[in-house]
Design a protein around this motif. Structure first.
Motif, PDB file in Angstrom:
ATOM      1  N   PRO A 128      49.040  25.966 -11.079  1.00 18.60           N
ATOM      2  CA  PRO A 128      47.768  26.679 -10.922  1.00 18.60           C
ATOM      3  C   PRO A 128      47.616  27.827 -11.916  1.00 18.60           C
ATOM      4  O   PRO A 128      48.600  28.462 -12.308  1.00 18.60           O
ATOM      5  CB  PRO A 128      47.820  27.190  -9.477  1.00 18.60           C
ATOM      6  N   VAL A 129      46.372  28.076 -12.297  1.00 19.26           N
ATOM      7  CA  VAL A 129      46.042  29.095 -13.289  1.00 19.26           C
ATOM      8  C   VAL A 129      45.641  30.386 -12.589  1.00 19.26           C
ATOM      9  O   VAL A 129      44.895  30.372 -11.602  1.00 19.26           O
ATOM     10  CB  VAL A 129      44.905  28.610 -14.215  1.00 19.26           C
ATOM     11  N   ARG A 130      46.140  31.497 -13.110  1.00 20.02           N
ATOM     12  CA  ARG A 130      45.758  32.837 -12.635  1.00 20.02           C
ATOM     13  C   ARG A 130      45.503  33.715 -13.857  1.00 20.02           C
ATOM     14  O   ARG A 130      46.368  33.822 -14.733  1.00 20.02           O
ATOM     15  CB  ARG A 130      46.882  33.480 -11.816  1.00 20.02           C
ATOM     16  N   ASP A 131      44.376  34.365 -13.868  1.00 19.59           N
ATOM     17  CA  ASP A 131      44.067  35.345 -14.919  1.00 19.59           C
ATOM     18  C   ASP A 131      44.299  34.782 -16.316  1.00 19.59           C
ATOM     19  O   ASP A 131      44.849  35.458 -17.200  1.00 19.59           O
ATOM     20  CB  ASP A 131      44.893  36.620 -14.716  1.00 19.59           C
ATOM     21  N   GLY A 132      43.923  33.533 -16.518  1.00 23.20           N
ATOM     22  CA  GLY A 132      43.976  32.958 -17.848  1.00 23.20           C
ATOM     23  C   GLY A 132      45.293  32.352 -18.270  1.00 23.20           C
ATOM     24  O   GLY A 132      45.404  31.805 -19.379  1.00 23.20           O
ATOM     25  N   VAL A 133      46.330  32.460 -17.428  1.00 18.69           N
ATOM     26  CA  VAL A 133      47.618  31.831 -17.702  1.00 18.69           C
ATOM     27  C   VAL A 133      48.067  31.107 -16.439  1.00 18.69           C
ATOM     28  O   VAL A 133      47.505  31.300 -15.358  1.00 18.69           O
ATOM     29  CB  VAL A 133      48.689  32.857 -18.142  1.00 18.69           C
ATOM     30  N   ALA A 134      49.102  30.283 -16.588  1.00 16.25           N
ATOM     31  CA  ALA A 134      49.628  29.531 -15.445  1.00 16.25           C
ATOM     32  C   ALA A 134      51.079  29.932 -15.222  1.00 16.25           C
ATOM     33  O   ALA A 134      51.984  29.398 -15.878  1.00 16.25           O
ATOM     34  CB  ALA A 134      49.518  28.033 -15.697  1.00 16.25           C
ATOM     35  N   LYS A 143      50.189  28.609 -21.294  1.00 15.26           N
ATOM     36  CA  LYS A 143      48.848  28.803 -21.838  1.00 15.26           C
ATOM     37  C   LYS A 143      47.843  28.058 -20.970  1.00 15.26           C
ATOM     38  O   LYS A 143      48.123  26.976 -20.455  1.00 15.26           O
ATOM     39  CB  LYS A 143      48.777  28.284 -23.267  1.00 15.26           C
ATOM     40  N   ALA A 144      46.670  28.651 -20.809  1.00 12.47           N
ATOM     41  CA  ALA A 144      45.627  28.015 -20.002  1.00 12.47           C
ATOM     42  C   ALA A 144      44.274  28.557 -20.437  1.00 12.47           C
ATOM     43  O   ALA A 144      44.165  29.672 -20.938  1.00 12.47           O
ATOM     44  CB  ALA A 144      45.847  28.292 -18.514  1.00 12.47           C
ATOM     45  N   GLY A 145      43.271  27.764 -20.215  1.00 18.16           N
ATOM     46  CA  GLY A 145      41.919  28.211 -20.493  1.00 18.16           C
ATOM     47  C   GLY A 145      41.161  28.401 -19.196  1.00 18.16           C
ATOM     48  O   GLY A 145      41.737  28.768 -18.165  1.00 18.16           O
ATOM     49  N   ALA A 146      39.885  28.135 -19.232  1.00 20.67           N
ATOM     50  CA  ALA A 146      39.036  28.305 -18.051  1.00 20.67           C
ATOM     51  C   ALA A 146      39.122  27.052 -17.184  1.00 20.67           C
ATOM     52  O   ALA A 146      38.144  26.319 -16.986  1.00 20.67           O
ATOM     53  CB  ALA A 146      37.603  28.579 -18.479  1.00 20.67           C
ATOM     54  N   VAL A 147      40.311  26.794 -16.671  1.00 23.14           N
ATOM     55  CA  VAL A 147      40.564  25.626 -15.822  1.00 23.14           C
ATOM     56  C   VAL A 147      41.279  26.094 -14.558  1.00 23.14           C
ATOM     57  O   VAL A 147      41.766  27.220 -14.469  1.00 23.14           O
ATOM     58  CB  VAL A 147      41.419  24.565 -16.552  1.00 23.14           C
ATOM     59  N   GLU A 148      41.341  25.221 -13.580  1.00 22.53           N
ATOM     60  CA  GLU A 148      41.986  25.561 -12.313  1.00 22.53           C
ATOM     61  C   GLU A 148      43.475  25.262 -12.330  1.00 22.53           C
ATOM     62  O   GLU A 148      44.263  25.949 -11.676  1.00 22.53           O
ATOM     63  CB  GLU A 148      41.316  24.775 -11.178  1.00 22.53           C
ATOM     64  N   GLN A 149      43.881  24.243 -13.088  1.00 22.88           N
ATOM     65  CA  GLN A 149      45.270  23.815 -13.158  1.00 22.88           C
ATOM     66  C   GLN A 149      45.614  23.407 -14.584  1.00 22.88           C
ATOM     67  O   GLN A 149      44.765  22.948 -15.326  1.00 22.88           O
ATOM     68  CB  GLN A 149      45.517  22.606 -12.243  1.00 22.88           C
ATOM     69  N   ALA A 161      53.791  24.562 -23.372  1.00 22.16           N
ATOM     70  CA  ALA A 161      52.993  25.527 -24.138  1.00 22.16           C
ATOM     71  C   ALA A 161      53.024  26.868 -23.413  1.00 22.16           C
ATOM     72  O   ALA A 161      52.210  27.136 -22.525  1.00 22.16           O
ATOM     73  CB  ALA A 161      51.558  25.017 -24.281  1.00 22.16           C
ATOM     74  N   MET A 162      53.986  27.718 -23.797  1.00 15.20           N
ATOM     75  CA  MET A 162      54.170  28.989 -23.107  1.00 15.20           C
ATOM     76  C   MET A 162      53.322  30.079 -23.753  1.00 15.20           C
ATOM     77  O   MET A 162      53.389  30.308 -24.963  1.00 15.20           O
ATOM     78  CB  MET A 162      55.643  29.400 -23.133  1.00 15.20           C
ATOM     79  N   ALA A 163      52.536  30.756 -22.943  1.00 19.20           N
ATOM     80  CA  ALA A 163      51.820  31.944 -23.406  1.00 19.20           C
ATOM     81  C   ALA A 163      52.716  33.169 -23.303  1.00 19.20           C
ATOM     82  O   ALA A 163      52.678  34.063 -24.161  1.00 19.20           O
ATOM     83  CB  ALA A 163      50.552  32.157 -22.583  1.00 19.20           C
ATOM     84  N   GLN A 164      53.528  33.204 -22.251  1.00 17.34           N
ATOM     85  CA  GLN A 164      54.410  34.346 -22.003  1.00 17.34           C
ATOM     86  C   GLN A 164      55.783  33.831 -21.565  1.00 17.34           C
ATOM     87  O   GLN A 164      56.097  33.798 -20.373  1.00 17.34           O
ATOM     88  CB  GLN A 164      53.807  35.253 -20.925  1.00 17.34           C
ATOM     89  N   PRO A 165      56.604  33.397 -22.503  1.00 18.56           N
ATOM     90  CA  PRO A 165      57.924  32.916 -22.109  1.00 18.56           C
ATOM     91  C   PRO A 165      58.760  34.036 -21.494  1.00 18.56           C
ATOM     92  O   PRO A 165      58.701  35.187 -21.941  1.00 18.56           O
ATOM     93  CB  PRO A 165      58.534  32.424 -23.420  1.00 18.56           C
ATOM     94  N   LEU A 166      59.499  33.686 -20.474  1.00 18.46           N
ATOM     95  CA  LEU A 166      60.336  34.672 -19.806  1.00 18.46           C
ATOM     96  C   LEU A 166      61.503  35.038 -20.717  1.00 18.46           C
ATOM     97  O   LEU A 166      62.093  34.175 -21.369  1.00 18.46           O
ATOM     98  CB  LEU A 166      60.862  34.098 -18.492  1.00 18.46           C
ATOM     99  N   ARG A 167      61.833  36.334 -20.757  1.00 19.68           N
ATOM    100  CA  ARG A 167      62.959  36.779 -21.570  1.00 19.68           C
ATOM    101  C   ARG A 167      64.196  36.989 -20.705  1.00 19.68           C
ATOM    102  O   ARG A 167      64.094  37.210 -19.500  1.00 19.68           O
ATOM    103  CB  ARG A 167      62.632  38.097 -22.282  1.00 19.68           C
ATOM    104  N   ARG A 168      65.341  36.962 -21.365  1.00 23.84           N
ATOM    105  CA  ARG A 168      66.614  37.192 -20.686  1.00 23.84           C
ATOM    106  C   ARG A 168      67.299  38.388 -21.319  1.00 23.84           C
ATOM    107  O   ARG A 168      67.229  38.597 -22.542  1.00 23.84           O
ATOM    108  CB  ARG A 168      67.511  35.964 -20.801  1.00 23.84           C
TER     109      ARG A 168
END
Length: 388
Positions: A128-134, A143-149, A161-168
């Motif tokens: 699911p998408v929240r605030d433009g990312v999933a 990465k996500a656009g104006a979609v629900e999933q 396709a990561m918009a914000q990859p988690l760092r370690r």
């Protein structure tokens, strides 16, 4: 899904270690296992009381049940994520109030997808998408656009396709997640003065990495009694906004393994103090989940731990006093290492912290609310304070 019994019992020696403020790898690993069992119970409750009439929820639940049969370790990994429990409790509160929030309901899709990715299963699943990312637990945000999933192929983790990859954050000791993407990291602090940061810049993340590695080196060298427990139980660092005149730290009972840190300057020595301090709360919170340490009906804020301006219930006194054992050890180490005026300042701070610890212990002994096990805990804390 049903709860899994712990693989072994906590020995008297391990309880004594934890009660004294420390805890070796075996003792803290027992807490990790106990939390794992609790998290499985919560997930079973999510399946039992969640909105199975919602087709997206029902489909995600079926995926998770299937994965639990074929790849249980992958499901266990996602359940161990500190903010999965926060989400589960939020959903169950919605069930109790008969008012589910759609975002909470559909987050089960993200939990199932994350487990499938960890299992490297050949599946096509929605997130699911929240605030433009999933947000995808333990991986970051897609990465996500104006979609629900967003739909992903779960066996192609390198192609996500990561918009914000988690760092370690890596070190000679623990390697942990620097958590700045999970949407449920904010919930434990709503209505408080604690505020998690938004997404950190690459430069900020690099500053965290450098400070964390050196902080762990300091702990391993100068606070070795705390190092094995951190290695066994610390899994997540939550960056908090550095607001106000002092460094701050915070943890949440529902987010086992995570510590929140707000440092005005990310210097390793300050970070070392905040890590050992806050991980005390993590350990004690898990002990409170596993054992009856005090009369649970004693919820009145009638105690006055000296480091707080407002009265606290007995749980707050226990937490404050237990944390001060580690803070005292930190300042004891600083006094030993420092010279001149810095040594004098460290000695004054150590005396202040020990005074706070002694007063907390006095209030606990006189509370009349401790169970037999709680009295054993306070006795061990008292012995540790005197030995210091």
């Amino acid at each position: 899904m049903t709860a899994v019994e712990s693989a072994h019992s906590l020995s008297e020696d391990q309880f004594a270690q934890l009660a004294s403020g420390f805890g070796d790898a075996g003792a803290v690993s027992w807490l990790v296992q106990a939390q794992s069992s609790l998290q499985r119970e919560l997930l079973a409750a999510v399946g039992r009381f969640g909105p199975r009439s919602d087709p997206r929820f029902a489909a995600a639940w079926d995926v998770l049940v299937s994965l639990d049969a074929s790849a249980p370790d992958a499901v266990a990994d996602v359940l161990a994520h500190p903010y999965t429990r926060v989400w589960a409790m939020r959903l169950l509160q919605g069930a109790a109030d008969s008012a589910f929030a759609p975002a909470d309901v559909h987050h089960l899709e993200a939990v199932a997808a994350s487990a499938a990715v960890r299992a490297r299963k050949d599946m096509r699943l929605p997130v699911p998408v929240r605030d433009g990312v999933a947000p995808l637990p333990m991986l970051g945000a897609l990465k996500a656009g104006a979609v629900e999933q967003v739909w992903i192929e779960t066996d192609a983790v390198d192609e996500l396709a990561m918009a914000q990859p988690l760092r370690r954050l890596t070190s000679a000791g623990p390697t942990v997640t620097l958590e700045d993407t999970d949407p449920y990291r904010v919930l434990p602090y709503l209505g408080s003065e604690i505020h998690p940061t938004g997404r950190l810049s690459d430069a900020e993340a690099q500053q965290w990495q450098a400070a964390f590695a050196d902080a762990i080196d300091f702990i391993e060298t100068h606070l070795p009694g705390y190092a094995p427990g951190l290695r066994a139980g610390l899994c997540t660092v939550l960056p908090l906004r550095a607001e106000g005149p002092t460094d701050r730290s915070a943890s949440a009972r529902l987010a086992f393994g995570a510590v929140g840190i707000a440092a005005l300057r990310l210097d390793p020595i300050t970070l070392a103090e905040l890590l050992v301090h806050e991980f005390q709360h993590v350990k004690l919170g898990a002990m409170m989940d596993a054992f009856e340490l005090y009369d649970r009906s004693d919820t009145e804020p009638r105690y006055h731990p000296p480091c707080f301006t407002h009265p606290r219930p007995i749980e707050g006194v226990l937490h404050s006093t237990y944390a001060h054992l580690a803070i005292a050890d930190f300042w004891r180490a600083r006094e030993t290492l420092a010279t001149g005026s810095a040594r004098e300042a460290a000695a004054r701070r150590l005396a202040e912290v020990r005074g706070h610890t002694a007063e907390g212990l006095r209030q606990l002994r006189e509370s009349g609310s401790l169970t037999t096990l709680g009295e054993s805990l306070v006795q061990a804390m008292s012995e540790a304070e005197r030995a210091g």
